[in-house]
Design a protein around this motif. Structure first.
Motif, PDB file in Angstrom:
ATOM      1  N   ASN A 165       1.307  17.711 -10.431  1.00 20.63           N
ATOM      2  CA  ASN A 165       1.328  16.367  -9.874  1.00 20.63           C
ATOM      3  C   ASN A 165      -0.053  15.743  -9.971  1.00 20.63           C
ATOM      4  O   ASN A 165      -1.038  16.357  -9.568  1.00 20.63           O
ATOM      5  N   GLU A 166      -0.099  14.554 -10.518  1.00 21.94           N
ATOM      6  CA  GLU A 166      -1.388  13.871 -10.685  1.00 21.94           C
ATOM      7  C   GLU A 166      -1.430  12.717  -9.715  1.00 21.94           C
ATOM      8  O   GLU A 166      -0.549  11.863  -9.720  1.00 21.94           O
ATOM      9  N   ASN A 167      -2.387  12.720  -8.856  1.00 22.24           N
ATOM     10  CA  ASN A 167      -2.513  11.630  -7.897  1.00 22.24           C
ATOM     11  C   ASN A 167      -3.879  10.992  -8.076  1.00 22.24           C
ATOM     12  O   ASN A 167      -4.875  11.459  -7.536  1.00 22.24           O
ATOM     13  N   LEU A 168      -3.918   9.939  -8.884  1.00 15.96           N
ATOM     14  CA  LEU A 168      -5.203   9.311  -9.190  1.00 15.96           C
ATOM     15  C   LEU A 168      -5.841   8.745  -7.931  1.00 15.96           C
ATOM     16  O   LEU A 168      -7.060   8.801  -7.764  1.00 15.96           O
ATOM     17  N   ALA A 169      -5.009   8.234  -7.026  1.00 19.34           N
ATOM     18  CA  ALA A 169      -5.572   7.633  -5.816  1.00 19.34           C
ATOM     19  C   ALA A 169      -6.368   8.663  -5.010  1.00 19.34           C
ATOM     20  O   ALA A 169      -7.403   8.339  -4.433  1.00 19.34           O
ATOM     21  N   SER A 170      -5.924   9.924  -5.000  1.00 22.80           N
ATOM     22  CA  SER A 170      -6.636  10.887  -4.156  1.00 22.80           C
ATOM     23  C   SER A 170      -8.041  11.180  -4.690  1.00 22.80           C
ATOM     24  O   SER A 170      -8.935  11.515  -3.923  1.00 22.80           O
ATOM     25  N   SER A 171      -8.239  11.027  -6.008  1.00 21.83           N
ATOM     26  CA  SER A 171      -9.601  11.172  -6.532  1.00 21.83           C
ATOM     27  C   SER A 171     -10.503  10.092  -5.958  1.00 21.83           C
ATOM     28  O   SER A 171     -11.657  10.332  -5.602  1.00 21.83           O
ATOM     29  N   LEU A 172      -9.959   8.884  -5.893  1.00 24.01           N
ATOM     30  CA  LEU A 172     -10.739   7.777  -5.346  1.00 24.01           C
ATOM     31  C   LEU A 172     -11.010   7.977  -3.855  1.00 24.01           C
ATOM     32  O   LEU A 172     -12.102   7.697  -3.369  1.00 24.01           O
ATOM     33  N   VAL A 173     -10.001   8.480  -3.154  1.00 25.76           N
ATOM     34  CA  VAL A 173     -10.186   8.730  -1.724  1.00 25.76           C
ATOM     35  C   VAL A 173     -11.298   9.755  -1.521  1.00 25.76           C
ATOM     36  O   VAL A 173     -12.150   9.616  -0.649  1.00 25.76           O
ATOM     37  N   LEU A 174     -11.298  10.767  -2.376  1.00 23.98           N
ATOM     38  CA  LEU A 174     -12.313  11.809  -2.279  1.00 23.98           C
ATOM     39  C   LEU A 174     -13.712  11.220  -2.446  1.00 23.98           C
ATOM     40  O   LEU A 174     -14.630  11.506  -1.677  1.00 23.98           O
ATOM     41  N   LEU A 175     -13.855  10.354  -3.450  1.00 24.21           N
ATOM     42  CA  LEU A 175     -15.146   9.696  -3.676  1.00 24.21           C
ATOM     43  C   LEU A 175     -15.538   8.876  -2.455  1.00 24.21           C
ATOM     44  O   LEU A 175     -16.677   8.919  -2.012  1.00 24.21           O
ATOM     45  N   SER A 176     -14.596   8.130  -1.931  1.00 26.51           N
ATOM     46  CA  SER A 176     -14.953   7.225  -0.837  1.00 26.51           C
ATOM     47  C   SER A 176     -15.261   8.013   0.431  1.00 26.51           C
ATOM     48  O   SER A 176     -16.091   7.606   1.230  1.00 26.51           O
ATOM     49  N   ARG A 177     -14.616   9.165   0.589  1.00 22.15           N
ATOM     50  CA  ARG A 177     -14.955   9.991   1.745  1.00 22.15           C
ATOM     51  C   ARG A 177     -16.389  10.508   1.626  1.00 22.15           C
ATOM     52  O   ARG A 177     -17.097  10.625   2.613  1.00 22.15           O
ATOM     53  N   HIS A 178     -16.799  10.786   0.398  1.00 19.60           N
ATOM     54  CA  HIS A 178     -18.162  11.275   0.200  1.00 19.60           C
ATOM     55  C   HIS A 178     -19.206  10.235   0.561  1.00 19.60           C
ATOM     56  O   HIS A 178     -20.224  10.549   1.157  1.00 19.60           O
TER      57      HIS A 178
END
Lengths: 213, 213
Positions: free
Chosen positions: B197-210
Motif C-alpha cells: 500500500n502506497e500512501n503518499l500523504a503519509s510521507s508528507l505528514v511525516l515531513l511536517s511532523r518533523h
C-alpha cells in the motif's frame, strides 16, 4: 550538508503509514454505531498482530483500552487525527507542474491530512497562469519571494534532475524547512533543512524482488 | 486475507532505497576515471555514516573493499545493478489512467530498474485506445485475460477507492502475484499475493511532523 532521511531511524514511520488504515476501520465501526472496539478486532480487519496494534495505538493515544470492551471508538479517532496533524494546517508549494506534479496537485487526500498545496511553480509558458485543481501555476522565478511572503514550511520538488538543485536553493532561501524530493538526485541543503527523497521505482523493485523469492 | 506489507520487517528496504544514490556516486566516480572508491568517500558524498555504507555494500555485493584503496568501482556498479534486478525484466500493468496513472506511465526510471509497464487499463472511453507514453490503454474488462495471456506478475492500482477491490480481484484471477496499491483502501487478496500500500500523504505528514518538532 546532504541529509538523507534514514527511515530506519524513524520509530514512528511504520506506525504513521498504518494510521490511515486504523482510521478506516474505526470510521467504518463508528458508522455502524459501534462504540468500543478491541485491538483484536482491529488487528483481524487489517491482517495484523494484535500486540502490534495495541503498541501502535499506545504510541498515538494515551487512552488505554478497557479490558474486554476495548477502545472507545470516537475518542480514538480524534486522537489519531490529532497525531496525524489533521487539525494543524501546513502550507506547501509544489515545483514542477509536469505529470507527477499534476497528479500530486490532484491528490485530495493531502488536504484531509491538513496539508494544503497553495501554489505551483513551473518554467513552461504552457502551464504558467493556468490553474490545476484550483491551484495557480506561477513562474519559477517567483518561488523564493512567494515562500518568504507566505511563510511556506514545505516544498515538493517534481522537476527534472537538472533543475532540482536550483529549485532546492530557492526553497531554502525562501525559508522552507522541509523538502519532499521526487527528483532522483542528491540535494545539497544547509543543516536544519530536512530532505525526504522519494523513489517510486524502488517500491516497485521491492515488490518484484519479493515475487522472485 | 489482508496483507499489509510491514516495511519494518524488511531488512532490505532501507538499503534498497539508498542503492540508487550509491549508484549515482559510483557512476559519477567512474565518469571521472576513478577506479577505486572508499566507503568513507561514498559516505561523505551521501551524508551518511561509513559503517552503514560498508554494511549495506556487504549486503548487496560479496566484494570486500581493499584496505586503504576501497572498492573497485566498475564491478561494484554491476553488483548493485544485479541486486536491483536491472537485468531481470518484469512485466507490469497499471489500472487507472487518471493523473497518477499517467504520471507513473511517464516515469522512465521504472524501465531503468527492469520494470516494464506493458499495458494500461481504464473504464473511460476518453482514454481507451489511446497511447500514453507509448503504452496502450485497454478497457478494464480485458484486464484478467490480458494478465493471464501475458503472464503478468505485477499490477499497479491507481483507481478510485470504489473500484480498487474489483480490480484487485481481476488481477488475482489473472495470476498477478504482487499489487502496488495507491487506492486508500484495504484490499482483500488470497494468501500468496503481496500487496504494498502506497500512501503518499503519509510521507508528507511525516515531513511536517518533523518540522513541528
Amino acid at each position: 550538508m546532504v541529509f538523507i532521511l534514514d527511515k530506519s531511524s524513524q520509530v514512528t514511520i511504520h506506525t504513521l503509514q498504518r494510521m490511515p488504515y486504523y482510521l478506516q476501520v474505526l470510521q467504518k465501526a463508528e458508522a455502524r454505531g459501534v462504540k468500543t472496539i478491541s485491538a483484536v478486532t482491529i488487528a483481524d480487519e487489517l491482517g495484523m498482530n494484535s500486540v502490534l496494534v495495541r503498541k501502535e495505538i499506545a504510541a498515538v493515544s494515551t487512552r488505554s483500552g478497557k479490558p474486554k470492551a476495548g477502545f472507545e471508538v470516537a475518542p480514538l479517532i480524534r486522537d489519531i487525527e490529532d497525531y496525524m496533524g489533521f487539525n494543524n494546517e501546513k502550507k506547501t508549494v509544489i515545483v514542477g507542474a509536469g505529470s507527477l506534479g499534476r497528479a500530486l496537485l490532484g491528490n485530495s487526500e493531502f488536504s484531509e491530512y491538513g496539508i494544503h498545496i497553495v501554489a505551483a511553480f513551473d518554467v513552461s509558458d504552457a502551464v504558467i497562469g493556468r490553474k490545476i485543481n484550483g491551484i495557480e501555476v506561477y513562474p519559477v522565478e517567483d518561488l523564493e519571494k512567494y515562500c518568504t511572503d507566505n511563510s511556506i514550511p514545505i516544498g515538493i520538488i517534481t522537476t527534472p534532475v537538472s533543475a532540482a538543485q536550483r529549485v532546492a536553493d530557492a526553497l531554502v532561501r525562501g525559508g522552507v524547512k522541509a523538502i519532499w524530493n521526487f527528483a532522483q538526485t542528491i540535494l545539497n541543503v544547509p543543516e536544519g533543512t530536512l530532505v525526504q527523497n522519494e523513489n517510486l521505482a524502488s517500491s516497485l523493485v521491492l515488490l518484484s524482488r519479493h515475487i522472485n523469492k
